[in-house]
Design a protein around this motif. Structure first.
Motif, PDB file in Angstrom:
ATOM      1  N   LEU A 139      -4.239   4.894   8.501  1.00  0.00           N
ATOM      2  CA  LEU A 139      -4.049   3.657   9.555  1.00  0.00           C
ATOM      3  C   LEU A 139      -3.161   4.404  10.527  1.00  0.00           C
ATOM      4  O   LEU A 139      -3.231   4.112  12.239  1.00  0.00           O
ATOM      5  CB  LEU A 139      -2.756   2.648   8.794  1.00  0.00           C
ATOM      6  CG  LEU A 139      -3.182   1.454   9.722  1.00  0.00           C
ATOM      7  CD1 LEU A 139      -2.689   0.455   8.452  1.00  0.00           C
ATOM      8  CD2 LEU A 139      -1.424   2.428  10.517  1.00  0.00           C
TER       9      LEU A 139
ATOM     10  N   GLU B 280       1.112  -1.087  -0.161  1.00  0.00           N
ATOM     11  CA  GLU B 280      -0.363  -0.189   0.389  1.00  0.00           C
ATOM     12  C   GLU B 280       0.621   1.104  -0.021  1.00  0.00           C
ATOM     13  O   GLU B 280       1.955   1.242   1.173  1.00  0.00           O
ATOM     14  CB  GLU B 280      -1.017   0.437   1.174  1.00  0.00           C
ATOM     15  CG  GLU B 280      -1.823   1.620   1.246  1.00  0.00           C
ATOM     16  CD  GLU B 280      -2.272   1.519  -0.169  1.00  0.00           C
ATOM     17  OE1 GLU B 280      -2.395   2.728  -0.087  1.00  0.00           O
ATOM     18  OE2 GLU B 280      -3.985   0.962  -0.539  1.00  0.00           O
TER      19      GLU B 280
ATOM     20  N   PHE C 160      -0.913  -4.019   3.616  1.00  0.00           N
ATOM     21  CA  PHE C 160      -1.575  -4.708   4.120  1.00  0.00           C
ATOM     22  C   PHE C 160      -2.474  -6.010   3.132  1.00  0.00           C
ATOM     23  O   PHE C 160      -2.239  -6.333   2.293  1.00  0.00           O
ATOM     24  CB  PHE C 160      -2.912  -3.694   3.281  1.00  0.00           C
ATOM     25  CG  PHE C 160      -3.012  -2.439   4.240  1.00  0.00           C
ATOM     26  CD1 PHE C 160      -1.933  -1.436   4.561  1.00  0.00           C
ATOM     27  CD2 PHE C 160      -3.894  -1.824   4.243  1.00  0.00           C
ATOM     28  CE1 PHE C 160      -2.345  -0.289   5.077  1.00  0.00           C
ATOM     29  CE2 PHE C 160      -4.591  -0.556   4.602  1.00  0.00           C
ATOM     30  CZ  PHE C 160      -3.575   0.079   5.061  1.00  0.00           C
TER      31      PHE C 160
ATOM     32  N   ALA D  77      -2.189  -5.327   8.941  1.00  0.00           N
ATOM     33  CA  ALA D  77      -2.099  -4.215   8.117  1.00  0.00           C
ATOM     34  C   ALA D  77      -1.166  -3.137   9.181  1.00  0.00           C
ATOM     35  O   ALA D  77      -1.927  -3.101  10.173  1.00  0.00           O
ATOM     36  CB  ALA D  77      -3.835  -3.360   7.407  1.00  0.00           C
TER      37      ALA D  77
END
Length: 215
Positions: free
Chosen positions: A18, A9, A173, A106
């Motif tokens: 995040l 990602e 992720f 993640a």
């Protein structure tokens, strides 16, 4: 961090999201005493520099700040949802038996250079950000002004601030993107059923995107 292309990602906004949603990071340093890891809540400033910056504070009694110098490289690890994934959740397993267990998650690794901040203005500003953010959901949010001034002054003298200019962001992720859409969807539903709804919903979204791409 090992990142196969299908798990990578790279969008800064997603990586910043995040961090914002899971602000308790692991600060990893390598000072005179060797490797060290400290679990610290961070505040992300998205618009400072190219990739943003992170601010936090540590106890003055914590040797981590004494083993650091301004300009040192550090790493902060942020982790979101994670869960074990059983091969029994894949429809294809029951057809071919060619599946194995895995663990999905993640994470974001924020690499950067640290600046030691021992000035009261920085510390008050950082604490105000953290307090306002994390007290917002309380029925009666606590604020720094609620504490007696002499008590708060003493608490401020007991901490040291750190500011980290982010130089590199890595995102992994791992959502079974290397599987068939039906397998990803089924495993995502199983995770939702057992209470791992955040990870399960992310996998279901991945499955939907993969199915759409396949036409």
């Amino acid at each position: 961090m090992y990142i196969p292309p299908h798990f990578a990602e790279i969008r800064p906004q997603i990586l910043h999201d995040l961090i914002d949603q899971h602000p308790l990071g692991i600060l990893i340093t390598h000072g005179a005493g060797g490797l060290d890891a400290n679990h610290i809540p961070f505040h992300l400033l998205r618009d400072q520099g190219t990739l943003g910056s992170l601010t936090c504070h540590v106890a003055r009694s914590n040797p981590v700040w004494q083993q650091l110098a301004t300009g040192d490289e550090v790493l902060v690890v942020f982790r979101a949802a994670e869960a074990y994934v059983s091969p029994n959740w894949y429809p294809s397993k029951h057809e071919t038996h060619r599946q194995v267990p895995t663990w999905n998650y993640a994470v974001v690794h924020a690499h950067g250079r640290v600046t030691l901040r021992d000035d009261e203005r920085f510390l008050r500003h950082n604490l105000a950000f953290l307090t306002k953010r994390h007290e917002a959901a309380q029925p009666v949010p606590w604020k720094m002004g609620d504490a007696p001034r002499d008590y708060l002054d003493a608490m401020l003298k007991a901490i040291v601030g750190l500011e980290i200019q982010i130089t590199r962001l890595e995102g992994k992720f791992k959502l079974s993107q290397n599987k068939e859409a039906r397998d990803i969807h089924s495993a995502g539903e199983a995770l939702c059923d057992q209470g791992d709804s955040a990870l399960g919903a992310a996998m279901i979204a991945v499955a939907a995107g993969k199915a759409q791409e396949a036409g």
